[in-house]
Write a protein that holds these residues in place. Structure first.
Motif, mmCIF file in Angstrom:
data_model
loop_
_atom_site.group_PDB
_atom_site.id
_atom_site.type_symbol
_atom_site.label_atom_id
_atom_site.label_comp_id
_atom_site.label_asym_id
_atom_site.label_seq_id
_atom_site.Cartn_x
_atom_site.Cartn_y
_atom_site.Cartn_z
ATOM 1 N N ILE A 52 0.863 -1.190 0.000
ATOM 2 C CA ILE A 52 0.000 0.000 0.000
ATOM 3 C C ILE A 52 0.896 1.235 0.000
ATOM 4 N N GLU A 53 0.701 2.114 -0.959
ATOM 5 C CA GLU A 53 1.498 3.334 -1.073
ATOM 6 C C GLU A 53 0.582 4.555 -1.144
ATOM 7 N N ILE A 86 1.424 -7.525 5.003
ATOM 8 C CA ILE A 86 0.920 -6.277 4.437
ATOM 9 C C ILE A 86 2.041 -5.255 4.591
ATOM 10 N N ALA A 87 2.374 -4.565 3.516
ATOM 11 C CA ALA A 87 3.442 -3.563 3.542
ATOM 12 C C ALA A 87 2.850 -2.204 3.216
ATOM 13 N N VAL A 88 3.193 -1.211 4.010
ATOM 14 C CA VAL A 88 2.620 0.122 3.809
ATOM 15 C C VAL A 88 3.691 1.177 4.047
ATOM 16 N N THR A 89 3.678 2.204 3.255
ATOM 17 C CA THR A 89 4.651 3.291 3.406
ATOM 18 C C THR A 89 4.411 4.027 4.713
ATOM 19 N N GLY A 149 5.709 -1.375 8.363
ATOM 20 C CA GLY A 149 5.863 0.009 7.920
ATOM 21 C C GLY A 149 7.144 0.133 7.106
ATOM 22 N N ILE A 150 7.037 0.529 5.847
ATOM 23 C CA ILE A 150 8.167 0.497 4.918
ATOM 24 C C ILE A 150 8.677 1.900 4.589
ATOM 25 N N ASN A 151 9.986 2.010 4.511
ATOM 26 C CA ASN A 151 10.638 3.258 4.112
ATOM 27 C C ASN A 151 10.439 3.457 2.613
ATOM 28 N N ILE A 182 6.921 -0.928 -2.800
ATOM 29 C CA ILE A 182 6.793 -1.026 -1.343
ATOM 30 C C ILE A 182 6.704 -2.493 -0.930
ATOM 31 N N ALA A 183 5.945 -3.273 -1.670
ATOM 32 C CA ALA A 183 5.836 -4.703 -1.382
ATOM 33 C C ALA A 183 7.173 -5.401 -1.617
#
Length: 330
Positions: free
Chosen positions: A8-9, A78-81, A110-112, A303-304
């Motif tokens: 998710i971005e 789940i990956a999110v910015t 929570g992704i950089n 992001i993923a």
């Protein structure tokens, strides 16, 4: 069916959702643009961006899951910015990811956003040989870094003011080319000739960047020479940007002796930048690693893709928004 990560971005003005496998295969992606909302303002209006994300996020997730015939049990994570980005926009993505994590029983990371851009070069089977020098050139960021591997980053330099992508957008506005500025400038530059001598700010000063002076120089010239050819001005502006970016990349190749040169970010979609860096990589005998053009701008697939590194290392950053998150922070 191999496991997927739901990305998710929502760091700025695009709502993007994707499903990505470990090998970089993108099972499904959908990005909802907000250009029509912000065009009248000449840039992103943060409050309107947040509202648009709220309207788009859940239908976009549902659409992507249905397209790939995926259920929560198929998800690894789940990956999110979580940053950097606009606080309101980040909160929409983060709160949605947290709710889905709780409801589906799937861990959320929570992704950089910057690391997402870097890993975009691995989408669709892309390979980066390490160690590598990476240049991130986008609307929000311009930086150059040395990568020992997918996880260890050393920042060499960044911009002191505007990013190169932001400069593209502002110059496009000055020339009446509209949004998005990058593609419009590139198209005009292809028709023009770089006959105007514009400044190359900080071209020979280590790894720091500065583009505000170049932007101002274009504005002053247009003001004093309203008859100037838009195509020639665009070509001259692009030539100045390419000279600066190439000088920094060449210094890094010479001093760091990497195996590959990685160019990512929205400006990496530019044919001029791809050609410039391709010639530079050939000269130094290194591999040029680029994301497919469609993955150069902000998107959830990157992001993923970055999240797979976090998952495999057992690193699970929190879901707190960090608008000024730095590259060095996992």
């Amino acid at each position: 069916m191999s496991k997927l990560i739901l990305g998710i971005e929502t760091s700025c003005d695009d709502t993007s959702v994707a499903l990505v496998a470990r090998d970089g295969t993108v099972a499904a992606i959908k990005t909802v643009s907000q250009y029509d909302i912000h065009e009248a303002f000449g840039g992103v209006y943060p409050e309107l961006a947040s509202r648009a994300h709220l309207q788009a996020i859940l239908p976009t997730i549902q659409s992507v899951m249905e397209e790939a015939s995926t259920t929560p049990s198929d998800l690894e994570a789940i990956a999110v910015t979580r940053g950097p980005g606009l606080i309101g926009s980040l909160l929409v993505g983060l709160s949605t990811a947290e709710a889905l994590s709780m409801g589906w029983g799937v861990p959320a990371y929570g992704i950089n956003h910057l690391r997402g851009h870097i890993r975009s070069a691995a989408l669709e089977g892309g390979i980066t040989e390490f160690p590598a020098v990476i240049m991130l050139a986008s609307g929000g960021h311009t930086l150059i870094a040395y990568l020992e591997n997918e996880w260890s980053y050393r920042l060499l330099g960044t911009t002191r003011d505007d990013s190169v992508g932001e400069c593209y957008d502002k110059v496009a506005r000055t020339l009446g080319l509209g949004m998005p500025g990058g593609p419009a400038i590139d198209r005009a530059a292809e028709r023009g000739t770089p006959v105007l001598r514009l400044p190359r700010p900080m071209k020979n000063e280590a790894y720091e960047f500065s583009f505000s002076g170049l932007k101002s120089s274009v504005a002053r010239h247009v003001e004093t020479h309203p008859e100037v050819s838009v195509d020639d001005m665009s070509a001259s502006f692009v030539a100045a940007c390419m000279d600066v970016l190439a000088a920094k990349a060449e210094r890094a190749l010479r001093e760091c002796a990497p195996k590959s040169l990685v160019i990512v970010g929205g400006v990496a979609a530019s044919a001029q930048l791809r050609d410039t860096m391709g010639a530079l990589a050939d000269r130094y005998g290194v591999t040029l690693s680029l994301p497919p053009v469609k993955w150069a701008t902000d998107n959830a697939a990157m992001i993923a893709m970055a999240a797979w590194d976090y998952v495999e290392r057992g690193v699970q950053p929190d879901l707190m928004p960090k608008p000024n998150l730095s590259l060095e922070t996992p």
